[in-house]
Design a protein around this motif. Structure first.
Motif, PDB file in Angstrom:
ATOM      1  N   VAL A 147      33.401 -35.188  57.837  1.00 50.56           N
ATOM      2  CA  VAL A 147      34.065 -35.891  56.744  1.00 50.56           C
ATOM      3  C   VAL A 147      33.007 -36.620  55.920  1.00 50.56           C
ATOM      4  O   VAL A 147      32.156 -37.323  56.490  1.00 50.56           O
ATOM      5  N   VAL A 148      33.024 -36.458  54.601  1.00 51.25           N
ATOM      6  CA  VAL A 148      32.095 -37.189  53.734  1.00 51.25           C
ATOM      7  C   VAL A 148      32.543 -38.645  53.638  1.00 51.25           C
ATOM      8  O   VAL A 148      33.710 -38.931  53.356  1.00 51.25           O
ATOM      9  N   THR A 149      31.614 -39.572  53.898  1.00 56.66           N
ATOM     10  CA  THR A 149      31.936 -41.001  53.872  1.00 56.66           C
ATOM     11  C   THR A 149      31.261 -41.740  52.721  1.00 56.66           C
ATOM     12  O   THR A 149      31.661 -42.858  52.383  1.00 56.66           O
ATOM     13  N   ARG A 150      30.230 -41.138  52.144  1.00 55.24           N
ATOM     14  CA  ARG A 150      29.539 -41.788  51.016  1.00 55.24           C
ATOM     15  C   ARG A 150      29.020 -40.701  50.086  1.00 55.24           C
ATOM     16  O   ARG A 150      28.363 -39.763  50.534  1.00 55.24           O
ATOM     17  N   ARG A 151      29.312 -40.834  48.800  1.00 57.00           N
ATOM     18  CA  ARG A 151      28.958 -39.771  47.856  1.00 57.00           C
ATOM     19  C   ARG A 151      27.527 -39.927  47.376  1.00 57.00           C
ATOM     20  O   ARG A 151      27.158 -40.943  46.792  1.00 57.00           O
ATOM     21  N   THR A 152      26.733 -38.880  47.629  1.00 60.22           N
ATOM     22  CA  THR A 152      25.359 -38.844  47.126  1.00 60.22           C
ATOM     23  C   THR A 152      25.068 -37.547  46.380  1.00 60.22           C
ATOM     24  O   THR A 152      23.929 -37.295  45.986  1.00 60.22           O
ATOM     25  N   ASP A 153      26.104 -36.724  46.175  1.00 57.09           N
ATOM     26  CA  ASP A 153      25.944 -35.416  45.548  1.00 57.09           C
ATOM     27  C   ASP A 153      27.238 -35.102  44.806  1.00 57.09           C
ATOM     28  O   ASP A 153      28.315 -35.505  45.243  1.00 57.09           O
ATOM     29  N   PRO A 154      27.166 -34.392  43.679  1.00 60.79           N
ATOM     30  CA  PRO A 154      28.402 -34.071  42.953  1.00 60.79           C
ATOM     31  C   PRO A 154      29.434 -33.327  43.798  1.00 60.79           C
ATOM     32  O   PRO A 154      30.640 -33.457  43.568  1.00 60.79           O
ATOM     33  N   ALA A 155      28.969 -32.542  44.779  1.00 68.30           N
ATOM     34  CA  ALA A 155      29.889 -31.743  45.590  1.00 68.30           C
ATOM     35  C   ALA A 155      30.389 -32.476  46.826  1.00 68.30           C
ATOM     36  O   ALA A 155      31.104 -31.887  47.633  1.00 68.30           O
ATOM     37  N   GLU A 156      30.023 -33.737  46.983  1.00 68.64           N
ATOM     38  CA  GLU A 156      30.407 -34.468  48.191  1.00 68.64           C
ATOM     39  C   GLU A 156      31.352 -35.610  47.842  1.00 68.64           C
ATOM     40  O   GLU A 156      30.974 -36.782  47.854  1.00 68.64           O
ATOM     41  N   ASP A 206      24.041 -23.888  46.633  1.00 65.11           N
ATOM     42  CA  ASP A 206      24.317 -23.487  45.251  1.00 65.11           C
ATOM     43  C   ASP A 206      25.805 -23.185  45.045  1.00 65.11           C
ATOM     44  O   ASP A 206      26.350 -23.422  43.954  1.00 65.11           O
ATOM     45  N   PHE A 207      26.457 -22.663  46.069  1.00 63.43           N
ATOM     46  CA  PHE A 207      27.890 -22.396  45.953  1.00 63.43           C
ATOM     47  C   PHE A 207      28.672 -23.690  45.733  1.00 63.43           C
ATOM     48  O   PHE A 207      29.512 -23.775  44.821  1.00 63.43           O
ATOM     49  N   LEU A 208      28.406 -24.715  46.538  1.00 59.12           N
ATOM     50  CA  LEU A 208      29.142 -25.971  46.383  1.00 59.12           C
ATOM     51  C   LEU A 208      28.820 -26.633  45.049  1.00 59.12           C
ATOM     52  O   LEU A 208      29.713 -27.143  44.363  1.00 59.12           O
ATOM     53  N   THR A 209      27.545 -26.621  44.658  1.00 52.64           N
ATOM     54  CA  THR A 209      27.186 -27.180  43.342  1.00 52.64           C
ATOM     55  C   THR A 209      27.936 -26.442  42.235  1.00 52.64           C
ATOM     56  O   THR A 209      28.507 -27.062  41.322  1.00 52.64           O
ATOM     57  N   SER A 210      27.974 -25.106  42.325  1.00 55.85           N
ATOM     58  CA  SER A 210      28.624 -24.304  41.295  1.00 55.85           C
ATOM     59  C   SER A 210      30.136 -24.522  41.292  1.00 55.85           C
ATOM     60  O   SER A 210      30.767 -24.533  40.229  1.00 55.85           O
ATOM     61  N   ALA A 211      30.714 -24.674  42.481  1.00 53.76           N
ATOM     62  CA  ALA A 211      32.164 -24.891  42.545  1.00 53.76           C
ATOM     63  C   ALA A 211      32.560 -26.199  41.879  1.00 53.76           C
ATOM     64  O   ALA A 211      33.535 -26.254  41.110  1.00 53.76           O
ATOM     65  N   TYR A 212      31.792 -27.258  42.111  1.00 56.20           N
ATOM     66  CA  TYR A 212      32.159 -28.550  41.574  1.00 56.20           C
ATOM     67  C   TYR A 212      31.822 -28.692  40.091  1.00 56.20           C
ATOM     68  O   TYR A 212      32.513 -29.392  39.344  1.00 56.20           O
ATOM     69  N   GLN A 213      30.753 -28.000  39.632  1.00 52.36           N
ATOM     70  CA  GLN A 213      30.462 -28.074  38.190  1.00 52.36           C
ATOM     71  C   GLN A 213      31.494 -27.292  37.395  1.00 52.36           C
ATOM     72  O   GLN A 213      31.622 -27.490  36.183  1.00 52.36           O
ATOM     73  N   ALA A 214      32.269 -26.436  38.057  1.00 49.88           N
ATOM     74  CA  ALA A 214      33.291 -25.665  37.346  1.00 49.88           C
ATOM     75  C   ALA A 214      34.602 -26.422  37.164  1.00 49.88           C
ATOM     76  O   ALA A 214      35.505 -25.929  36.498  1.00 49.88           O
ATOM     77  N   ILE A 215      34.714 -27.627  37.749  1.00 46.62           N
ATOM     78  CA  ILE A 215      35.930 -28.414  37.569  1.00 46.62           C
ATOM     79  C   ILE A 215      36.095 -28.743  36.080  1.00 46.62           C
ATOM     80  O   ILE A 215      35.165 -29.191  35.416  1.00 46.62           O
ATOM     81  N   ALA A 216      37.304 -28.531  35.570  1.00 45.73           N
ATOM     82  CA  ALA A 216      37.503 -28.608  34.115  1.00 45.73           C
ATOM     83  C   ALA A 216      37.663 -30.025  33.607  1.00 45.73           C
ATOM     84  O   ALA A 216      37.251 -30.330  32.473  1.00 45.73           O
ATOM     85  N   ASP A 217      38.296 -30.914  34.347  1.00 47.28           N
ATOM     86  CA  ASP A 217      38.599 -32.247  33.826  1.00 47.28           C
ATOM     87  C   ASP A 217      37.572 -33.275  34.291  1.00 47.28           C
ATOM     88  O   ASP A 217      36.830 -33.068  35.222  1.00 47.28           O
ATOM     89  N   PHE A 265      24.329 -38.188  59.120  1.00 44.98           N
ATOM     90  CA  PHE A 265      25.402 -39.124  59.420  1.00 44.98           C
ATOM     91  C   PHE A 265      25.268 -40.446  58.668  1.00 44.98           C
ATOM     92  O   PHE A 265      26.087 -41.344  58.867  1.00 44.98           O
ATOM     93  N   ASP A 266      24.302 -40.546  57.767  1.00 41.85           N
ATOM     94  CA  ASP A 266      24.299 -41.679  56.837  1.00 41.85           C
ATOM     95  C   ASP A 266      25.403 -41.525  55.789  1.00 41.85           C
ATOM     96  O   ASP A 266      25.883 -42.523  55.239  1.00 41.85           O
ATOM     97  N   THR A 267      25.773 -40.292  55.506  1.00 43.53           N
ATOM     98  CA  THR A 267      26.762 -40.036  54.450  1.00 43.53           C
ATOM     99  C   THR A 267      27.978 -39.250  54.951  1.00 43.53           C
ATOM    100  O   THR A 267      28.858 -38.915  54.164  1.00 43.53           O
ATOM    101  N   HIS A 268      27.994 -38.932  56.238  1.00 39.56           N
ATOM    102  CA  HIS A 268      29.088 -38.172  56.817  1.00 39.56           C
ATOM    103  C   HIS A 268      29.571 -38.825  58.103  1.00 39.56           C
ATOM    104  O   HIS A 268      28.833 -39.559  58.760  1.00 39.56           O
ATOM    105  N   GLY A 269      30.809 -38.520  58.440  1.00 42.51           N
ATOM    106  CA  GLY A 269      31.356 -38.877  59.728  1.00 42.51           C
ATOM    107  C   GLY A 269      31.939 -37.640  60.378  1.00 42.51           C
ATOM    108  O   GLY A 269      31.712 -36.510  59.934  1.00 42.51           O
TER     109      GLY A 269
END
Length: 402
Positions: free
Chosen positions: A338-347, A391-402, A327-331
């Motif tokens: 809900v993610v409230t502070r980004r500390t990871d590419p997938a968040e 690994d799924f979330l990391t892989s999903a976000y690294q696949a973003i094209a733009d 809960f330091d980074t989520h609510g």
């Protein structure tokens, strides 16, 4: 072929990562879905049962706590119809919960209580601040925890066959004191089960009937419910425990003759549903669409925005023990995190959703116009997501094209 939403090389890495978890024995099988800006990509690997049929895109899974966001959607439908109000006491429909007593200390005896300072409200239930829930302590550590662990209250891993019908369930719950004052602190799980009983009484329909009529049918969620019809049992994955016994995953629930092969006495708003990745894609697209999916409007845009907004105060987050510093980074919004502070590419800040302890994970990301869903049939062994989910979330976000 990849469109503008995802890169081809990124999707290839996603495929390789998911296939690796199956090949190395991390999970028997999985279905992984990523959707962004209308482009949908699905990975299917492994088997629906060890030594059995192959996994398929339309395989049905026990989604466990992914039931909670659906229950919150149903409650907000009744709010919009003025049949429920966020800050009204729930006593009108749940008289069993009137005049609550509250433990003087969470670890104290069950008869050492003080009066509740105010009634429980719908907002308390939606935000998991009703004063009761699962304690993040070793099993059986406190008297209230031992009482809450009674199988008939269903506050452990989902077991539909062990829980009585809603009226009897709420009666049994009402014999116990609250652990905290209403509105004081976030506590996991139990509020969503209470919500299911409340929705049924406020709507005049059984909870499962209300969900089918007002959520599943309008969204085309044809494979979502509290049991699997006999004709579709061949699509239900076998569920496995998370910890191997003598090197083999133990069976948690069979498809044929299992606990989800027949309607339960208690349709759990906290963890009772079965579903598919495509059904949860429809739910996610509705939320990303501001309450509308195609020609169907389920909720208004303001209601969806409220659901996906953090409702916890800084003090409540500091007082909550959940996976270390979670809960330091989520609510917590209405029935989901809900993610409230980004500390990871997938968040991405504002990304909302939740996970199911029997092996599922689902999130919507308004900023990226993205839905992610990973359905496996191996239970988690702790609240910390297993490697396949991370690994799924990391892989999903690294696949973003733009």
């Amino acid at each position: 072929m990849s469109g503008e939403a995802f890169s081809g090389s990124g999707l290839a890495r996603l495929r390789e990562a998911m296939a690796g978890h199956v090949e190395h024995g991390g999970v028997p099988g999985l279905v992984a879905l990523v959707s962004r800006r209308g482009e949908v990509h699905v990975e299917v690997h492994g088997r629906a049962a060890l030594g059995g049929r192959p996994m398929a895109r339309d395989t049905i899974f026990r989604v466990a706590s992914l039931t909670k966001p659906v229950t919150a959607v149903a409650a907000m439908i009744l709010v919009e119809e003025c049949r429920l109000r966020l800050d009204d006491p729930v006593d009108r429909f749940l008289p069993e919960l009137a005049d609550r007593r509250v433990l003087r200390s969470p670890d104290g005896p069950l008869d050492d209580t003080v009066p509740a300072e105010r009634p429980i409200t719908l907002r308390d239930l939606l935000t998991f601040r009703a004063g009761t829930g699962i304690l993040p302590t070793p099993p059986g550590a406190h008297p209230i925890q031992r009482a809450m662990d009674e199988p008939a209250l269903g506050q452990g891993p989902p077991r539909p066959g062990a829980v009585p019908a809603p009226d009897e369930w709420i009666r049994r719950l009402a014999t116990l004191p609250l652990i905290h004052q209403p509105g004081e602190r976030w506590m996991y799980n139990t509020s969503a089960d209470v919500l299911g009983v409340l929705i049924a009484r406020a709507s005049g329909l059984p909870f499962e009937a209300f969900l089918h009529e007002r959520v599943f049918e309008p969204l085309g969620m044809k494979d979502t419910g509290f049991a699997v019809p006999a004709a579709d049992l061949d699509r239900l994955a076998t569920a496995y425990g998370g910890t191997p016994v003598d090197g083999v995953l133990p069976v948690y629930d069979e498809a044929e003759g299992g606990e989800w092969s027949r309607p339960p006495a208690f349709p759990s708003g906290a963890g009772g549903l079965v579903s598919t990745v495509d059904d949860y894609l429809a739910l996610g697209r509705m939320l990303l669409g501001g309450g509308r999916r195609g020609g169907e409007r389920i909720l208004s845009r303001p209601s969806v925005e409220l659901m996906l907004s953090d409702q916890l105060t800084p003090a409540q987050k500091r007082a909550t023990s959940w996976v270390g510093d979670y809960f330091d980074t989520h609510g917590w919004g209405f029935g989901l995190s809900v993610v409230t502070r980004r500390t990871d590419p997938a968040e991405t800040v504002g990304r909302a959703g939740w996970d199911g302890g029997l092996g599922t994970s689902w999130y919507v990301d308004p900023r990226e116009d993205m839905v992610t869903a990973l359905f496996t049939q191996r239970a988690w062994t702790s609240p910390v997501p297993p490697e396949v989910c991370r690994d799924f979330l990391t892989s999903a976000y690294q696949a973003i094209a733009d």
